[in-house]
Write an enzyme that holds these catalytic residues in place. Structure first.
Site, short mmCIF file in Angstrom:
data_model
loop_
_atom_site.label_atom_id
_atom_site.label_comp_id
_atom_site.label_asym_id
_atom_site.label_seq_id
_atom_site.Cartn_x
_atom_site.Cartn_y
_atom_site.Cartn_z
N LYS B 173 -14.93 -15.01 17.90
CA LYS B 173 -15.86 -16.35 17.50
C LYS B 173 -16.32 -15.85 16.10
CE LYS B 173 -18.13 -20.20 17.51
NZ LYS B 173 -19.21 -20.49 18.67
N LYS B 241 -26.88 -18.38 11.33
CA LYS B 241 -27.07 -17.49 12.34
C LYS B 241 -25.72 -16.72 12.78
CE LYS B 241 -26.72 -18.31 16.44
NZ LYS B 241 -25.65 -18.27 17.46
#
Lengths: 294, 294
Positions: B173, B241
């Site tokens: 990811k 984030k």
């Protein structure tokens, strides 16, 4: 059907000219070296002795050569296209050169009564072979309509886009090289991250192709990188030349474009490492080596 | 059919949970705020009073919450999943968190006899709604086979990829966010170049989509940027984030990844400008403003 002159039978020009012959255009070709000319003549094209000779026999003259000095030589040289071009003819330069050079040449052509379009392409050798290139056109819209059937023989008819005035096609091509570079560098970095973490980058590619990270770069160049196959394709030295145009363009336009600038540095490093004749996806090797891989 | 517990009904979790109900899975949902729970209950899901309650009623527990502290709270908190999880159950964390945190939590789950997979997704809200998400899975391969029918209800069955051991899904990811960032920043820079040159970026996008620069980012976010539509989508604060995870990962792995680092800086600037709740394609606004546009 327009008689077409075709100058520049390189990696891209050769299959493009072949597609024009196949679609039935009466084609006259010129190339500095003779070998690729013979293949075209065998396919049914006529041979010109000079760019001027090709232009004399043609309504539409296509040029696709490495850089602006080559285009200038072919057009403005002693036996160049401008020597014989007829008013009403259209010159289509499909090389990738600086937007400013394209504007200058279009003005020079106009002073001879000819229209000139800048019409660089994207899609690579595969696109040239399959006749599915994307073509970004700058210059007079009427001249584009005039030559559209010719361009449709080498490109995807739905991807022949009139971008704007002279130079706009080249400007668009610079944008194209920026987008490809950002995608390529980030794919290379992602693969380096995966490899360094002990994860198979092939699985990363497979997963990413299903999501928002999907791109033709990840698909095609990602596979090249996984196979370590850096046979061109599109040579690093040409991409380096294109990024020189990008660097000059963002400087002149005063556009802060740090990703584009970074890609230019990456490719400069590739040239310094003697990789000019490898495919530009070799950028990944530079990224891998910087991470201590391979 | 496995009973499924679903914790986290945000922008992504809500449509994912809905797809599980539609596909006939007996579903128990938990969410901190109640509004999204009601929509799921109306669709046929049961409501849990706590993560522990959801786990007690389920064979497979899915979590999808903003960050690692949220995952920890949901699993390890006083009324968390770990309090009631049965040996043989599988926890699937579909949040995006750091690979190291995913490894830690997988070990903690294993000590309770449960398997835990890290299975972050790509494809955005559209992919969640259509059930076509790409899912990158780290952890035990047998546990993945066990829950594959559940994952196939929320993702594209052909894009559920077992990447490697615990943490590998999260690592993948991170790679995904790097590729998207490089593509997004370069599209933004290309559009800034076009605009500054007085050329319509919509035409640039149209032409580029036909060539090697084609990407989902150019297609989807390119259109958002052209429309100036920065309603999320995927919020900048979440991308920020994720890029924190990327920054930490490339630091820890010692991978020089300057494009990724640059994207992180761009997105930090977006946060500083108060754009955390806009779609992350607002990166283009930062690029445009730096070029004196708009």
């Amino acid at each position: 059907m327009d008689c077409v002159g075709f100058i520049g039978l390189g990696l891209m020009g050769r299959p493009m000219a072949l597609n024009l012959v196949k679609k039935g255009f009466p084609l006259t070709v010129y190339n500095r070296s003779r070998a690729p000319v013979e293949a075209l003549v065998a396919a049914g094209a006529a041979e010109a002795g000079s760019p001027a000779d090709a232009a004399a026999r043609s309504d539409v003259v296509i040029t696709i050569v490495p850089d602006a000095p080559d285009v200038r030589a072919v057009l403005e040289g002693p036996r160049g296209v401008f020597a014989t071009i007829r008013p009403g003819s259209v010159i289509v330069d499909m090389s990738t050169i600086a937007p400013a050079a394209a504007r200058d040449l279009a003005a020079a052509a106009a002073s001879r009564g000819a229209a000139m379009l800048d019409a660089p392409v994207s899609g690579g050798e595969i696109g040239a072979i399959n006749g599915t290139l994307s073509i970004m056109v700058g210059g007079d819209a009427e001249a584009l309509e005039r030559v559209r059937p010719v361009l449709a023989a080498v490109g995807d008819p739905d991807r022949i886009v009139h971008i704007g005035p002279p130079g706009a096609g080249q400007l668009c091509k610079a944008c194209n090289q920026v987008c490809i570079g950002g995608a390529l560098a980030s794919v290379a970095e992602a693969f380096a991250i995966a490899r360094k973490a002990g994860i198979d980058p092939a699985k990363v590619r497979e997963a990413l192709l299903g999501g928002f990270a999907a791109s033709r770069v990840l698909e095609v160049h990602g596979e090249r990188i996984l196979k370590g196959n850096y046979a061109p394709g599109f040579k690093t030295r040409l991409y380096h030349k294109d990024l020189g145009i990008v660097g000059q363009t963002i400087h002149d336009l005063q556009v802060p474009a740090p990703v584009a600038a970074l890609v230019q540095q990456y490719v400069g490093a590739l040239m310094a490492a003697g990789r000019g004749d490898e495919d530009y996806s070799a950028l990944a090797k530079a990224v891998f080596e910087a991470a201590g891989l391979e």
